[in-house]
Design an enzyme around this catalytic site. Structure first.
Site, PDB file in Angstrom:
ATOM      1  N   LYS A   1       0.838  -1.209   0.000  1.00 51.78           N
ATOM      2  CA  LYS A   1       0.000   0.000   0.000  1.00 51.78           C
ATOM      3  C   LYS A   1       0.871   1.257   0.000  1.00 51.78           C
ATOM      4  O   LYS A   1       0.666   2.172  -0.793  1.00 51.78           O
ATOM      5  CB  LYS A   1      -0.904   0.011   1.241  1.00 51.78           C
ATOM      6  N   ASN A   2       1.839   1.287   0.923  1.00 48.02           N
ATOM      7  CA  ASN A   2       2.606   2.516   1.111  1.00 48.02           C
ATOM      8  C   ASN A   2       3.541   2.811  -0.048  1.00 48.02           C
ATOM      9  O   ASN A   2       4.034   3.927  -0.173  1.00 48.02           O
ATOM     10  CB  ASN A   2       3.392   2.462   2.434  1.00 48.02           C
TER      11      ASN A   2
ATOM     12  N   CYS B   1      -5.203   9.719   9.414  1.00 47.57           N
ATOM     13  CA  CYS B   1      -5.136   8.823  10.576  1.00 47.57           C
ATOM     14  C   CYS B   1      -4.917   9.597  11.867  1.00 47.57           C
ATOM     15  O   CYS B   1      -4.119  10.524  11.899  1.00 47.57           O
ATOM     16  CB  CYS B   1      -3.917   7.934  10.420  1.00 47.57           C
TER      17      CYS B   1
ATOM     18  N   ARG C   1       1.737  14.095  13.080  1.00 56.63           N
ATOM     19  CA  ARG C   1       1.945  13.910  11.646  1.00 56.63           C
ATOM     20  C   ARG C   1       2.004  15.237  10.912  1.00 56.63           C
ATOM     21  O   ARG C   1       1.238  15.514   9.995  1.00 56.63           O
ATOM     22  CB  ARG C   1       0.862  12.996  11.060  1.00 56.63           C
TER      23      ARG C   1
ATOM     24  N   ASP D   1       4.221   0.198  12.030  1.00 52.26           N
ATOM     25  CA  ASP D   1       2.989  -0.382  11.483  1.00 52.26           C
ATOM     26  C   ASP D   1       2.781  -1.841  11.904  1.00 52.26           C
ATOM     27  O   ASP D   1       1.751  -2.433  11.575  1.00 52.26           O
ATOM     28  CB  ASP D   1       2.982  -0.270   9.948  1.00 52.26           C
TER      29      ASP D   1
ATOM     30  N   ARG E   1      -8.968  -0.141   4.212  1.00 46.85           N
ATOM     31  CA  ARG E   1      -8.044   0.848   3.632  1.00 46.85           C
ATOM     32  C   ARG E   1      -6.754   0.187   3.165  1.00 46.85           C
ATOM     33  O   ARG E   1      -6.123   0.656   2.234  1.00 46.85           O
ATOM     34  CB  ARG E   1      -7.664   1.888   4.692  1.00 46.85           C
TER      35      ARG E   1
HETATM   36  C1  UD1 Z   1       4.527   6.520   6.343  1.00 45.70           C
HETATM   37  C2  UD1 Z   1       3.534   5.392   6.186  1.00 45.70           C
HETATM   38  C3  UD1 Z   1       3.003   4.934   7.548  1.00 45.70           C
HETATM   39  C4  UD1 Z   1       4.164   4.579   8.460  1.00 45.70           C
HETATM   40  C5  UD1 Z   1       5.166   5.722   8.518  1.00 45.70           C
HETATM   41  C6  UD1 Z   1       6.407   5.379   9.327  1.00 45.70           C
HETATM   42  C7  UD1 Z   1       2.501   5.905   4.060  1.00 45.70           C
HETATM   43  C8  UD1 Z   1       1.280   6.277   3.323  1.00 45.70           C
HETATM   44  N1  UD1 Z   1       2.414   5.851   5.390  1.00 45.70           N
HETATM   45  O1  UD1 Z   1       3.821   7.624   6.910  1.00 45.70           O
HETATM   46  O2  UD1 Z   1       2.167   3.796   7.337  1.00 45.70           O
HETATM   47  O3  UD1 Z   1       3.666   4.323   9.753  1.00 45.70           O
HETATM   48  O4  UD1 Z   1       5.590   6.087   7.189  1.00 45.70           O
HETATM   49  O5  UD1 Z   1       7.014   4.255   8.824  1.00 45.70           O
HETATM   50  O6  UD1 Z   1       3.533   5.621   3.475  1.00 45.70           O
HETATM   51  N2  UD1 Z   1       6.842  14.099  10.852  1.00 45.70           N
HETATM   52  C9  UD1 Z   1       6.984  15.416  11.153  1.00 45.70           C
HETATM   53  N3  UD1 Z   1       7.085  16.315  10.124  1.00 45.70           N
HETATM   54  C10 UD1 Z   1       7.052  15.931   8.817  1.00 45.70           C
HETATM   55  C11 UD1 Z   1       6.912  14.566   8.519  1.00 45.70           C
HETATM   56  C12 UD1 Z   1       6.801  13.661   9.554  1.00 45.70           C
HETATM   57  O7  UD1 Z   1       7.025  15.804  12.305  1.00 45.70           O
HETATM   58  O8  UD1 Z   1       7.147  16.783   7.933  1.00 45.70           O
HETATM   59  C13 UD1 Z   1       6.747  13.125  11.947  1.00 45.70           C
HETATM   60  C14 UD1 Z   1       5.403  12.440  12.001  1.00 45.70           C
HETATM   61  O9  UD1 Z   1       4.491  13.175  12.758  1.00 45.70           O
HETATM   62  C15 UD1 Z   1       5.762  11.124  12.644  1.00 45.70           C
HETATM   63  C16 UD1 Z   1       7.164  10.827  12.114  1.00 45.70           C
HETATM   64  O10 UD1 Z   1       7.676  12.076  11.687  1.00 45.70           O
HETATM   65  O11 UD1 Z   1       5.825  11.264  14.027  1.00 45.70           O
HETATM   66  C17 UD1 Z   1       7.216   9.816  10.997  1.00 45.70           C
HETATM   67  O12 UD1 Z   1       6.484  10.271   9.898  1.00 45.70           O
HETATM   68  P1  UD1 Z   1       6.771   9.814   8.401  1.00 45.70           P
HETATM   69  O13 UD1 Z   1       7.975   8.923   8.348  1.00 45.70           O
HETATM   70  O14 UD1 Z   1       6.764  11.028   7.546  1.00 45.70           O
HETATM   71  O15 UD1 Z   1       5.505   8.929   8.084  1.00 45.70           O
HETATM   72  P2  UD1 Z   1       4.471   9.074   6.902  1.00 45.70           P
HETATM   73  O16 UD1 Z   1       5.193   9.288   5.612  1.00 45.70           O
HETATM   74  O17 UD1 Z   1       3.406  10.013   7.281  1.00 45.70           O
END
Ligand code: UD1
Length: 428
Positions: A24-25, A118, A123, A309, A401
């Site tokens: 999915k991701n 979510c 995030r 995850d 989802r």
């Molecule tokens: C992706 C995955 C999700 C997985 C996560 C971590 C998808 C669609 N989702 O989410 O299933 O759990 O990676 O492996 O691919 N953060 C910030 N600022 C930012 C970006 C992130 O503070 O600009 C924080 C987030 O709040 C979180 C952490 O960094 O606490 C990790 O986020 P990130 O690695 O970006 O996860 P996603 O890409 O949202």
């Protein structure tokens, strides 16, 4: 539409082989990347799940034609003219934000609603923005929309991410493909899905090296030299891990096929620590267990650390293990909602900020429970198979989802499980 639930009943044996769907991701970002190649891109091994439907709709709103043929998606982006993604789509799925990088790359501008998504942690998207700002993108907020412009064009730059964010690495990488000059992303996320995306972008004409390591280098190419491609999505390591936990819970052997075992190294090490036997093939993994589950500690970290995850699924294992396990969540805040539901089934979990102390119990009891997010939902269904009696899992739209035919696949392994409408339950 009538609300559907999953009814999971005590199951003594779970064994056999399941085919894992595409990740999915990864698939979500591959769809977004298609924007950068004008013409028809074909993506293979794309799971039939609702998040993919939403991402397809995001592209259709931009003007693309998206057609599904079983597990392939044909995405024609030649008629994409809009660079705007509305709130009603972004709010359904946070990953819609991944069109930001490709839109900026193709149009030099984008207008994307600020994400909801979510309920797991803050995030934020600050790192996405910082990365793209280095490339010359300017951002403003206009009535809940993020407006991106590139008054001086896109140019390469050196980016050091605060944290190896998956989404920020991907968005920055996609915009940098068509920036003038060289971009280096340091402290980049190393998830296998990043490498998959880079492989697709390279097949479209980009020059990316180092994806899958902490330093990714992108030599920008002109937008005109990016073209459509055919790309096969990698297998879903989280879906695979979820079925392996099912096997670990009930003894197995359960084999997952269509997954590169190296994607799951840390999770497999932890399955062994919990008392399981793990066998790896080229494209498959088998788990079995003949001794009682024993406690083991886990801390979630960016890849190749333990994936957040799979945290809920492993909390379930810890709930039925001999001894106490400490689970530390380092990636997302507030990602222990599963604990409250599993405690309703008789588990013993004490939460202290981002640590959970899980003391194993002899058995769980079936109960009505709610899936609070995708992974918690999948884990609750497994809990229902291990528990005495019947468990009714509500809000299974979260499960839909990310898991293609979860109930069907579990049934094929021997699970006593079905989908039903909530009305049919009250008529029993
Ligand atoms: C992706 C995955 C999700 C997985 C996560 C971590 C998808 C669609 N989702 O989410 O299933 O759990 O990676 O492996 O691919 N953060 C910030 N600022 C930012 C970006 C992130 O503070 O600009 C924080 C987030 O709040 C979180 C952490 O960094 O606490 C990790 O986020 P990130 O690695 O970006 O996860 P996603 O890409 O949202």
């Amino acid at each position: 539409m009538a609300e559907e639930v999953i009814i999971a009943r005590e199951t003594h044996e779970l064994k056999g082989t399941v085919q894992v769907a595409g990740a999915k991701n990864s698939a979500l970002k591959l769809i977004a990347a298609a924007i950068l190649g004008q013409g028809e891109t074909t993506l293979e091994n794309i799971p039939k799940i609702s998040d993919i439907d939403i991402m397809s709709e995001v592209l259709e709103r931009l003007g693309a034609h998206v057609q599904r043929d079983e597990h392939s998606l044909h995405i024609d982006t030649s008629s994409v003219e809009s660079f705007e993604t509305p709130y009603e789509l972004v709010t359904k799925m946070r990953a819609s934000i991944s069109v930001l990088g490709p839109l900026v790359g193709r149009f030099g501008q984008a207008r994307v609603a600020m994400p909801g998504g979510c309920q797991i942690g803050a995030r934020n998207i600050d790192m996405h923005l910082v990365g793209m700002q280095v490339l010359g993108v300017e951002f403003a907020v206009d009535h809940g929309n993020l407006v991106a412009t590139t008054p001086n064009g896109l140019h390469g730059g050196n980016i050091l991410l605060d944290f190896p964010s998956v989404g920020a690495t991907e968005n920055t990488m996609m915009a940098a493909c068509v920036a003038e000059g060289t971009t280096v992303i340091d402290n980049a996320a190393r998830e296998p899905e990043i490498e998959d995306l880079a492989n697709m972008l390279n097949a479209m004409g980009a020059h990316i090296t180092g994806a899958g390591t902490s330093t990714i280098t992108i030599e920008g190419v002109p937008l005109a030299s990016m073209h459509p491609c055919t790309h096969r999505c990698v297998g879903d390591r989280i879906e695979a891990g979820t079925f392996l936990v099912g096997g670990a819970l009930l003894g197995g052997p359960v084999t997952v096929q269509g997954i590169n075992p190296s994607f799951l190294r840390m999770a497999l090490t932890k399955l062994e620590a919990f008392g399981c036997t793990v066998e790896m093939g080229d494209d498959s993994i088998t788990v079995s267990r003949t001794q009682p589950l024993r406690a083991a500690d886990i801390q979630t970290l960016p890849h190749p650390g333990f994936p957040t995850d799979l945290q809920a699924q492993f909390m379930l294992l810890a709930s039925l293990a001999q001894g106490s396990s400490i689970i530390t969540e380092n990636v997302f805040e507030n990602r222990f909602m599963f604990a409250a539901e599993i405690c309703r089934m008789g588990a013993d979990v004490q939460i202290d900020e981002h640590h959970a102390v899980v003391t194993g119990v002899d058995h769980l009891q079936g109960a009505p429970v709610e899936s609070t997010d995708l992974r918690a939902g999948a884990a609750l269904v497994l809990a229902g198979l291990a528990a005495e009696g019947e468990t009714i899992v509500r809000h299974i739209e979260h499960i839909d989802r990310g898991y293609e035919d979860y109930v069907g696949k579990l049934r094929s392994l021997g699970a006593n499980i079905e989908r039903a409408t909530i009305e049919s339950l009250s008529a029993r």
